[in-house]
Every structure is written in structure tokens, then in C-alpha cells.
Write a protein that holds these residues in place. Sequence first.
Motif, PDB file in Angstrom:
ATOM      1  N   TRP A 159      17.352 -13.368 -41.390  1.00 30.05           N
ATOM      2  CA  TRP A 159      17.893 -14.585 -40.507  1.00 30.05           C
ATOM      3  C   TRP A 159      18.170 -15.764 -41.192  1.00 30.05           C
ATOM      4  O   TRP A 159      19.115 -16.515 -40.886  1.00 30.05           O
ATOM      5  CB  TRP A 159      16.801 -14.692 -39.303  1.00 30.05           C
TER       6      TRP A 159
ATOM      7  N   TRP B 221      21.217 -18.686 -40.590  1.00 30.95           N
ATOM      8  CA  TRP B 221      21.020 -19.993 -40.017  1.00 30.95           C
ATOM      9  C   TRP B 221      21.299 -20.960 -41.136  1.00 30.95           C
ATOM     10  O   TRP B 221      21.956 -21.951 -40.702  1.00 30.95           O
ATOM     11  CB  TRP B 221      19.552 -20.397 -39.658  1.00 30.95           C
TER      12      TRP B 221
ATOM     13  N   GLY C 160      15.433 -20.252 -32.382  1.00 39.49           N
ATOM     14  CA  GLY C 160      16.951 -20.541 -33.200  1.00 39.49           C
ATOM     15  C   GLY C 160      16.900 -21.926 -33.010  1.00 39.49           C
ATOM     16  O   GLY C 160      15.953 -22.638 -33.395  1.00 39.49           O
TER      17      GLY C 160
ATOM     18  N   ASP D  90      10.348 -19.954 -34.772  1.00 38.99           N
ATOM     19  CA  ASP D  90      11.241 -18.896 -35.428  1.00 38.99           C
ATOM     20  C   ASP D  90      10.771 -18.748 -36.852  1.00 38.99           C
ATOM     21  O   ASP D  90      10.500 -19.556 -37.534  1.00 38.99           O
ATOM     22  CB  ASP D  90      12.647 -19.690 -35.101  1.00 38.99           C
TER      23      ASP D  90
ATOM     24  N   SER E 272      13.093 -18.711 -39.330  1.00 40.97           N
ATOM     25  CA  SER E 272      13.984 -19.254 -40.239  1.00 40.97           C
ATOM     26  C   SER E 272      13.649 -20.655 -40.160  1.00 40.97           C
ATOM     27  O   SER E 272      13.498 -21.446 -39.131  1.00 40.97           O
ATOM     28  CB  SER E 272      15.422 -18.997 -39.628  1.00 40.97           C
TER      29      SER E 272
ATOM     30  N   TRP F  71      14.634  -7.155 -32.131  1.00 42.30           N
ATOM     31  CA  TRP F  71      14.405  -7.282 -33.431  1.00 42.30           C
ATOM     32  C   TRP F  71      12.959  -6.840 -33.648  1.00 42.30           C
ATOM     33  O   TRP F  71      12.551  -6.991 -34.915  1.00 42.30           O
ATOM     34  CB  TRP F  71      15.091  -8.378 -33.873  1.00 42.30           C
TER      35      TRP F  71
END
Length: 142
Positions: free
Chosen positions: A22, A26, A61, A81, A83, A136
Motif C-alpha cells: 500500500w 499512497w 487511508g 493505516d 501506510s 485484505w
Amino acid sequence: MSTAAPAPAPGRDSRSLPAAYWEPLWAGGRRYRQVCTAEKQLMAEHLGPGKGRPALDIGSGDSALARHLHHELGYRTTGIDCSASAVALAAAHDATPGPGPGEGPAWQCLDITTADLTALAHPAYALITCRLVYQWIDDKPA
């Protein structure tokens, strides 16, 4: 910078590589579907007012759902998240004109599947969401 995600190793799919998969997406500018009117209506009907109770949004996100829970429904929301780029985008929303510091959701870069969960902001949550994320998670019972 390319928005292509790294290819998974043979025999593994992208679900088993959360941050490695990810983060480049991003960081490269990829964005995902915002919360739609129908979803907002369903949340209002089925969740009701948050009344300051803690909520956890897994895989937040760039913040669409976490911010809706926090600002519209009144939960004290933490968005996480895996990320770092997604978390930075989410936190940047709070840097724009509007609510003062401390009035927006809390943000943490944390992989729910591998992290020490004592690092979460609260020991328990009244609401846990994982919109566009559940598929996921390999170990769903855990």
C-alpha cells in the motif's frame, strides 16, 4: 514516481504484504473511493450518535470514513493505516482551516495484522470499522 505496487513473491498475493503493497500506491498519488451518501445514511440509521465514545477505523487511508465518524456522528475517532503516506494525508486535513488542534480524529501508522495492539489510543472501542479493508486481512478471526 510510479504508482505501481511491488509484485508479490511467488505463491503470495498482495494481502500478505500490507505496508509494502500500500505505501507505494499512497505515496504515488493513488486515491480511493470516498464515503458516499448511501453509506452515510446507513451509518446514521444503524450507528446513531457517537456521543464521544471511542471509534477505531482500521485502514483509514486518507481519512474519509474516520472524519465522517468523528465530525458527523460524534465519535472520538482514531484512524490507523499501515501506510505512512496515507496517515500523513489524513493528518494534513486537520492542518487546513476549520476545527482547531485536537478537535479532529487521532491518526496512527499501524498495521493491525502485525502491530502490538497496546499501541492503540484506547484499550477498547465502542465501534470498529474497516471499510474497503476487511478483504485484505488474512486472519479475520484474530
